[in-house]
Write a protein that holds these residues in place. Sequence first.
Motif, PDB file in Angstrom:
ATOM      1  N   LEU A 181     -22.767 -35.298  42.966  1.00  0.00           N
ATOM      2  CA  LEU A 181     -24.090 -35.831  43.296  1.00  0.00           C
ATOM      3  C   LEU A 181     -24.738 -35.023  44.416  1.00  0.00           C
ATOM      4  N   VAL A 182     -23.936 -34.634  45.407  1.00  0.00           N
ATOM      5  CA  VAL A 182     -24.469 -33.838  46.511  1.00  0.00           C
ATOM      6  C   VAL A 182     -24.985 -32.502  46.000  1.00  0.00           C
ATOM      7  N   MET A 183     -24.205 -31.841  45.146  1.00  0.00           N
ATOM      8  CA  MET A 183     -24.616 -30.545  44.614  1.00  0.00           C
ATOM      9  C   MET A 183     -25.868 -30.672  43.756  1.00  0.00           C
ATOM     10  N   ASP A 184     -25.971 -31.767  43.006  1.00  0.00           N
ATOM     11  CA  ASP A 184     -27.174 -31.983  42.193  1.00  0.00           C
ATOM     12  C   ASP A 184     -28.414 -32.102  43.083  1.00  0.00           C
ATOM     13  N   GLU A 185     -28.285 -32.832  44.196  1.00  0.00           N
ATOM     14  CA  GLU A 185     -29.423 -32.985  45.106  1.00  0.00           C
ATOM     15  C   GLU A 185     -29.821 -31.642  45.727  1.00  0.00           C
ATOM     16  N   PHE A 203     -18.786 -24.137  50.980  1.00  0.00           N
ATOM     17  CA  PHE A 203     -17.839 -25.236  51.125  1.00  0.00           C
ATOM     18  C   PHE A 203     -17.941 -26.262  49.995  1.00  0.00           C
ATOM     19  N   LEU A 204     -19.101 -26.349  49.340  1.00  0.00           N
ATOM     20  CA  LEU A 204     -19.271 -27.305  48.243  1.00  0.00           C
ATOM     21  C   LEU A 204     -18.787 -26.673  46.952  1.00  0.00           C
ATOM     22  N   PRO A 264     -19.816 -38.318  46.579  1.00  0.00           N
ATOM     23  CA  PRO A 264     -19.281 -37.518  45.465  1.00  0.00           C
ATOM     24  C   PRO A 264     -19.903 -36.127  45.481  1.00  0.00           C
ATOM     25  N   VAL A 265     -19.061 -35.101  45.409  1.00  0.00           N
ATOM     26  CA  VAL A 265     -19.563 -33.734  45.542  1.00  0.00           C
ATOM     27  C   VAL A 265     -20.540 -33.382  44.431  1.00  0.00           C
ATOM     28  N   LEU A 284     -15.317 -34.975  49.774  1.00  0.00           N
ATOM     29  CA  LEU A 284     -16.178 -34.808  50.942  1.00  0.00           C
ATOM     30  C   LEU A 284     -16.087 -36.048  51.830  1.00  0.00           C
ATOM     31  N   GLN A 285     -16.263 -35.840  53.122  1.00  0.00           N
ATOM     32  CA  GLN A 285     -16.306 -36.952  54.068  1.00  0.00           C
ATOM     33  C   GLN A 285     -17.422 -36.696  55.070  1.00  0.00           C
TER      34      GLN A 285
END
Length: 230
Positions: free
Chosen positions: A127-131, A187-188, A124-125, A194-195
């Motif tokens: 969650l990725v952005m939060d990290e 890109f985010l 999930p984008v 996302l894949q």
Amino acid sequence: MTANPRLDLADQGEAADLAAFLGRLLRFDRAAAVRLQAVPGADGGGVLAVFGRLPLGGSAVLALRTVRLAGEVAAADLTVSAGQLLESVDEPGARLTLPAPVTGPSWAGLLPPRSGWQPLGQPPVDLVMDEVRAAVAEFKRRTAEVPEHHRSREVVDALADEIWSRPLGAVEGLPLRVAHAAHAIGFLRPGVPLQAHRAGPWLRLDAPAGSVALRTGGAPGAGLGLSPLR
């Protein structure tokens, strides 16, 4: 492509997106080069793949932006100056003129494979952005805690490399460095799918705006300086 250096893009949006991508690359390296691969379409038009390198630590991260082409397209594969390519982009006219080729940097000779990719997941984008944001905040905090007289480039680079080498919690198999690169190059974006994929030593994170790829186990350009996102 020497006899026909001008490429017509599908629309003004493609030109604007390409210009934004090149501008971000040049933010990290004003002397950046990009490798271009023009692929004709079966029914006319085609695609221009633009590869650039993000100097984000001990392993070179490559960013890929594809641009839709219109009109007659001839197959081409060359390396050019990113700055000269950006200057040649005509956004209102939706076209660009290819600059003269340059001697390619070492990374340009080893691109990610086109096939053989195995899926790792669809993180999930949000969650990725939060990290990524949490890691950026940690980098800033820990950098500030280093006494100024000890805050050398080597110390800062080692700190950044420690942080970005950690595994990405949102999907197994990717380091934070890949997500950081995708964020740094734009890109985010909230809500985008996302894949994640793997092919041999290569890891890849795909978003609608483009992809980032990392060759594990050492890659051309290893050991170059870091440019952490701020």
